[in-house]
Scaffold this motif. Structure first.
Motif, PDB file in Angstrom:
ATOM      1  N   ILE A   1       0.881  -1.170   0.000  1.00 20.36           N
ATOM      2  CA  ILE A   1       0.000   0.000   0.000  1.00 20.36           C
ATOM      3  C   ILE A   1       0.912   1.211   0.000  1.00 20.36           C
ATOM      4  N   PHE A   2       0.814   2.018  -1.009  1.00 23.23           N
ATOM      5  CA  PHE A   2       1.725   3.162  -1.119  1.00 23.23           C
ATOM      6  C   PHE A   2       0.899   4.435  -1.265  1.00 23.23           C
ATOM      7  N   GLY A   3       0.744   5.129  -0.135  1.00 22.53           N
ATOM      8  CA  GLY A   3      -0.040   6.358  -0.147  1.00 22.53           C
ATOM      9  C   GLY A   3       0.863   7.578  -0.265  1.00 22.53           C
ATOM     10  N   GLY A   4       0.309   8.659  -0.753  1.00 22.71           N
ATOM     11  CA  GLY A   4       1.097   9.887  -0.842  1.00 22.71           C
ATOM     12  C   GLY A   4       0.269  10.987  -1.460  1.00 22.71           C
ATOM     13  N   THR A   5       0.848  12.153  -1.469  1.00 22.31           N
ATOM     14  CA  THR A   5       0.166  13.276  -2.098  1.00 22.31           C
ATOM     15  C   THR A   5       0.297  13.150  -3.618  1.00 22.31           C
ATOM     16  N   PHE A   6       1.426  12.619  -4.049  1.00 21.62           N
ATOM     17  CA  PHE A   6       1.699  12.421  -5.482  1.00 21.62           C
ATOM     18  C   PHE A   6       1.381  13.706  -6.256  1.00 21.62           C
ATOM     19  N   ASN A   7       2.048  14.747  -5.863  1.00 22.09           N
ATOM     20  CA  ASN A   7       1.764  16.106  -6.362  1.00 22.09           C
ATOM     21  C   ASN A   7       2.990  16.706  -7.037  1.00 22.09           C
TER      22      ASN A   7
ATOM     23  N   ILE B   1       3.162  12.591  -9.001  1.00 25.46           N
ATOM     24  CA  ILE B   1       3.897  11.331  -8.894  1.00 25.46           C
ATOM     25  C   ILE B   1       5.165  11.453  -9.737  1.00 25.46           C
ATOM     26  N   HIS B   2       6.265  10.873  -9.260  1.00 24.27           N
ATOM     27  CA  HIS B   2       7.529  10.953 -10.006  1.00 24.27           C
ATOM     28  C   HIS B   2       8.199   9.579 -10.046  1.00 24.27           C
ATOM     29  N   ASN B   3       9.329   9.509 -10.762  1.00 22.59           N
ATOM     30  CA  ASN B   3       9.985   8.209 -10.924  1.00 22.59           C
ATOM     31  C   ASN B   3      10.527   7.662  -9.611  1.00 22.59           C
TER      32      ASN B   3
ATOM     33  N   ILE C   1       4.060   1.105   2.510  1.00 19.34           N
ATOM     34  CA  ILE C   1       5.363   1.579   2.010  1.00 19.34           C
ATOM     35  C   ILE C   1       5.498   3.081   2.238  1.00 19.34           C
ATOM     36  N   MET C   2       6.668   3.507   2.726  1.00 18.79           N
ATOM     37  CA  MET C   2       6.862   4.960   2.891  1.00 18.79           C
ATOM     38  C   MET C   2       8.337   5.338   2.912  1.00 18.79           C
ATOM     39  N   GLY C   3       8.604   6.604   2.596  1.00 20.22           N
ATOM     40  CA  GLY C   3       9.963   7.130   2.660  1.00 20.22           C
ATOM     41  C   GLY C   3      10.332   7.477   4.101  1.00 20.22           C
ATOM     42  N   ALA C   4      11.639   7.685   4.317  1.00 17.13           N
ATOM     43  CA  ALA C   4      12.159   7.930   5.667  1.00 17.13           C
ATOM     44  C   ALA C   4      11.473   9.115   6.346  1.00 17.13           C
ATOM     45  N   ASP C   5      11.193  10.160   5.574  1.00 14.45           N
ATOM     46  CA  ASP C   5      10.592  11.356   6.182  1.00 14.45           C
ATOM     47  C   ASP C   5       9.268  11.025   6.860  1.00 14.45           C
TER      48      ASP C   5
ATOM     49  N   PRO D   1      15.222   4.710   2.876  1.00 17.44           N
ATOM     50  CA  PRO D   1      15.959   5.966   3.042  1.00 17.44           C
ATOM     51  C   PRO D   1      15.737   6.886   1.849  1.00 17.44           C
ATOM     52  N   ARG D   2      15.753   8.199   2.091  1.00 14.66           N
ATOM     53  CA  ARG D   2      15.583   9.133   0.963  1.00 14.66           C
ATOM     54  C   ARG D   2      16.880   9.810   0.601  1.00 14.66           C
ATOM     55  N   ASP D   3      17.840   9.803   1.507  1.00 16.47           N
ATOM     56  CA  ASP D   3      19.133  10.351   1.098  1.00 16.47           C
ATOM     57  C   ASP D   3      20.242   9.513   1.704  1.00 16.47           C
TER      58      ASP D   3
ATOM     59  N   PRO E   1      18.593   4.515  -0.776  1.00 16.97           N
ATOM     60  CA  PRO E   1      17.555   5.224  -1.537  1.00 16.97           C
ATOM     61  C   PRO E   1      17.459   4.669  -2.951  1.00 16.97           C
ATOM     62  N   VAL E   2      16.275   4.696  -3.523  1.00 16.35           N
ATOM     63  CA  VAL E   2      16.143   4.224  -4.906  1.00 16.35           C
ATOM     64  C   VAL E   2      16.383   5.356  -5.902  1.00 16.35           C
ATOM     65  N   MET E   3      15.919   6.523  -5.569  1.00 13.08           N
ATOM     66  CA  MET E   3      16.158   7.675  -6.446  1.00 13.08           C
ATOM     67  C   MET E   3      15.961   8.951  -5.639  1.00 13.08           C
ATOM     68  N   GLN E   4      16.933   9.846  -5.725  1.00 18.93           N
ATOM     69  CA  GLN E   4      16.820  11.045  -4.901  1.00 18.93           C
ATOM     70  C   GLN E   4      16.098  12.149  -5.669  1.00 18.93           C
ATOM     71  N   VAL E   5      14.801  12.207  -5.454  1.00 13.54           N
ATOM     72  CA  VAL E   5      14.003  13.254  -6.086  1.00 13.54           C
ATOM     73  C   VAL E   5      12.763  13.451  -5.225  1.00 13.54           C
ATOM     74  N   SER E   6      12.185  14.632  -5.294  1.00 14.78           N
ATOM     75  CA  SER E   6      10.940  14.881  -4.559  1.00 14.78           C
ATOM     76  C   SER E   6       9.966  15.601  -5.487  1.00 14.78           C
ATOM     77  N   SER E   7       8.698  15.558  -5.119  1.00 14.85           N
ATOM     78  CA  SER E   7       7.702  16.298  -5.900  1.00 14.85           C
ATOM     79  C   SER E   7       7.993  17.794  -5.827  1.00 14.85           C
ATOM     80  N   THR E   8       8.509  18.240  -4.685  1.00 17.56           N
ATOM     81  CA  THR E   8       8.852  19.665  -4.544  1.00 17.56           C
ATOM     82  C   THR E   8       9.856  20.072  -5.621  1.00 17.56           C
TER      83      THR E   8
ATOM     84  N   VAL F   1      10.415  18.594  -8.486  1.00 15.00           N
ATOM     85  CA  VAL F   1       9.763  18.537  -9.802  1.00 15.00           C
ATOM     86  C   VAL F   1       8.905  19.794 -10.010  1.00 15.00           C
ATOM     87  N   ARG F   2       8.118  20.146  -8.993  1.00 20.02           N
ATOM     88  CA  ARG F   2       7.236  21.322  -9.138  1.00 20.02           C
ATOM     89  C   ARG F   2       8.047  22.583  -9.418  1.00 20.02           C
ATOM     90  N   SER F   3       9.144  22.772  -8.657  1.00 21.15           N
ATOM     91  CA  SER F   3       9.821  24.057  -8.829  1.00 21.15           C
ATOM     92  C   SER F   3      10.696  24.101 -10.080  1.00 21.15           C
TER      93      SER F   3
HETATM   94  P1  ATP Z   1       6.840  16.693  -1.616  1.00 20.66           P
HETATM   95  O1  ATP Z   1       8.168  17.038  -2.198  1.00 20.66           O
HETATM   96  O2  ATP Z   1       5.691  17.472  -2.186  1.00 20.66           O
HETATM   97  O3  ATP Z   1       6.861  16.720  -0.114  1.00 20.66           O
HETATM   98  P2  ATP Z   1       7.290  13.830  -2.024  1.00 20.66           P
HETATM   99  O4  ATP Z   1       8.247  13.734  -3.156  1.00 20.66           O
HETATM  100  O5  ATP Z   1       7.811  13.598  -0.646  1.00 20.66           O
HETATM  101  O6  ATP Z   1       6.489  15.198  -2.084  1.00 20.66           O
HETATM  102  P3  ATP Z   1       4.846  12.391  -1.524  1.00 20.66           P
HETATM  103  O7  ATP Z   1       3.754  12.167  -2.491  1.00 20.66           O
HETATM  104  O8  ATP Z   1       4.580  13.278  -0.397  1.00 20.66           O
HETATM  105  O9  ATP Z   1       6.140  12.850  -2.384  1.00 20.66           O
HETATM  106  O10 ATP Z   1       5.408  11.015  -1.006  1.00 20.66           O
HETATM  107  C1  ATP Z   1       4.673   9.850  -0.884  1.00 20.66           C
HETATM  108  C2  ATP Z   1       5.547   8.846  -0.215  1.00 20.66           C
HETATM  109  O11 ATP Z   1       6.663   8.560  -1.051  1.00 20.66           O
HETATM  110  C3  ATP Z   1       6.125   9.304   1.118  1.00 20.66           C
HETATM  111  O12 ATP Z   1       6.150   8.187   1.988  1.00 20.66           O
HETATM  112  C4  ATP Z   1       7.532   9.724   0.764  1.00 20.66           C
HETATM  113  O13 ATP Z   1       8.409   9.583   1.856  1.00 20.66           O
HETATM  114  C5  ATP Z   1       7.866   8.740  -0.332  1.00 20.66           C
HETATM  115  N1  ATP Z   1       8.831   9.226  -1.291  1.00 20.66           N
HETATM  116  C6  ATP Z   1       8.721  10.271  -2.129  1.00 20.66           C
HETATM  117  N2  ATP Z   1       9.801  10.389  -2.905  1.00 20.66           N
HETATM  118  C7  ATP Z   1      10.631   9.409  -2.564  1.00 20.66           C
HETATM  119  C8  ATP Z   1      11.946   9.010  -2.979  1.00 20.66           C
HETATM  120  N3  ATP Z   1      12.590   9.677  -3.921  1.00 20.66           N
HETATM  121  N4  ATP Z   1      12.484   7.939  -2.368  1.00 20.66           N
HETATM  122  C9  ATP Z   1      11.823   7.291  -1.397  1.00 20.66           C
HETATM  123  N5  ATP Z   1      10.603   7.606  -0.962  1.00 20.66           N
HETATM  124  C10 ATP Z   1      10.011   8.650  -1.520  1.00 20.66           C
END
Ligand code: ATP
Length: 385
Positions: free
Chosen positions: A6-12, A14-16, A104-108, A132-134, A162-169, A171-173
């Motif tokens: 189960i992988f929840g998120g804002t997906f705002n 969704i990225h690779n 499933i979730m990231g470290a944050d 881990p995310r970083d 970590p699998v890939m170091q990227v965030s939706s933030t 991508v958005r900016s």
């Molecule tokens: P934002 O940058 O807007 O905070 P985000 O990239 O963290 O977004 P979310 O949709 O908030 O993305 O994340 C959903 C879930 O995916 C969360 O558990 C988050 O920790 C995890 N996640 C996001 N990006 C990664 C990544 N690159 N590696 C591992 N986990 C990730």
């Protein structure tokens, strides 16, 4: 009995990083499927840039299409309200009573679990998979599990790296910089964002293409690339650096009389030096044009365009970056360009001083006037020096 991730998120959006994480969990933990669940209102995030649930759902569907074992559920979007995970897991447990659920979730997110609503229900319904995310926080995750979560009744795994170091933030900016973000977004998701103009998307390449010839267009793209490099190096906003780099010369090929009109319409009165130096007009008219025609309101970007030719005392980091990128971008060839590039990697001030010295010499040799802004920059640099 199936094993369901189960992988929840804002997906705002969704990225690779999300997709690779889902696939990695599916493969390394032998999951039969992973369900992506975009939330309605995330409890842990403020949603100033949150696009509609329909768009986020659509982007998840586009991203998951054709990927083995990946499905998308709108369970939280349909439920509305604050998206509490304990409620989602309870509903899913009713839907899949005999199956084993893995959240499933990231470290944050993992490190905030005890503050989630009803964590005991979450731990009862699912095992947690944290990633881990970083660089090196796998140990942190394991320790956190041992010291905190285990006592709360959780079952959790922490993946190695970590699998890939990227965030939706990120991508958005950087969404306007296709070259940069396409590495992190499935093509169909990028196209959806572009088509709907989400996250302030704008095709700056197309905008400037219509206003200039090949040479200046290529130069603008090169300045944007160089500005992104410098922004990365000096910790500035790469998204703004890209846009300011692309548009810094936006009015340069507009006829001079039209530029004067744009400047006048913008309420700017040229001083004597400016009146006698048409080479300075495009940065002034450009700053008016991007506000008026492109609706750009970010004062830092406007100033970066406005002062990219003369510089000035008290420049912001972005202003310095655009000023320097204009000198050091690929395609520039003048006596001293290599020194300028080298200095730009050591310190922005060192590079600006080099360019000021060069300009002041050139202008005085030709007995041309020097604009006070340029002198102001020079004085500031040598006095701080
Ligand atoms: P934002 O940058 O807007 O905070 P985000 O990239 O963290 O977004 P979310 O949709 O908030 O993305 O994340 C959903 C879930 O995916 C969360 O558990 C988050 O920790 C995890 N996640 C996001 N990006 C990664 C990544 N690159 N590696 C591992 N986990 C990730």
């Amino acid at each position: 009995m199936s094993r369901i991730g189960i992988f929840g998120g804002t997906f705002n959006p969704i990225h690779n990083g999300h997709l690779k994480l889902a696939a990695y969990c599916r493969d390394s933990l032998n999951l039969d499927s992973v369900i992506l669940i975009p939330d309605y209102t995330p409890p842990h995030k403020s949603g100033s840039e949150l696009v509609s649930g329909d768009d986020r759902l659509e982007m998840c569907r586009l991203a998951a299409a054709g990927l083995d074992g990946l499905t998308v559920s709108d369970i939280e979007l349909r439920r509305g309200g604050t998206s509490y995970t304990f409620e989602t897991l309870s509903s899913l447990k009713e839907l899949y009573p005999g199956d084993e659920l893995f959240l499933i979730m990231g470290a944050d997110m993992f490190l905030t679990l005890p503050s989630w609503k009803n964590p005991d229900i979450i731990f009862e319904k699912a095992s947690i998979i944290a990633v881990p995310r970083d660089g090196d926080d796998n140990r942190v995750l394991l320790d956190y599990y041992e010291e905190t979560l285990k006592n709360m009744g959780a079952r959790a795994f922490a993946l190695e790296k970590p699998v890939m170091q990227v965030s939706s933030t990120f991508v958005r900016s950087n969404i306007c910089n296709r070259e940069l973000v396409s590495e992190y977004l499935p093509g169909a998701v990028y196209d959806h964002i572009a088509k709907k103009g989400l996250y302030g998307f704008r095709d700056y390449a197309a905008i400037i293409r219509g206003l200039m010839g090949d040479y200046r267009y290529i130069h603008s793209v090169n300045v944007a690339r160089e500005a992104v490099e410098l922004a990365r190096l000096y910790g500035s906003d790469t998204g703004k650096a890209y846009i300011a780099g692309m548009i810094h010369d936006i009015t340069k090929e507009i006829p001079k009389d039209e530029q004067l009109q744009i400047i006048a319409d913008g309420g700017i009165i040229l001083d004597d030096v400016q009146k006698n130096a048409p080479k300075l007009w495009h940065s002034i008219s450009g700053s008016v044009y991007i506000r008026r025609e492109l609706g750009i309101t970010d004062e830092d970007m406007i100033n970066a365009v406005r002062y990219h030719t003369t510089g000035r005392a008290g420049m912001s980091l972005l202003e310095k970056i655009i000023y320097i990128a204009d000198f050091t971008a690929e395609g520039r060839s003048y006596n001293g360009v290599e020194i300028m590039r080298e200095r730009s990697r050591q310190s922005l001030e060192a590079a600006m001083l080099f360019s000021c010295q060069f300009f002041l010499q050139e202008l005085s040799k030709k007995e041309l006037a020097i604009h006070p802004d340029q002198l102001g920059l020079y004085n500031e640099l040598v006095m701080k020096g």
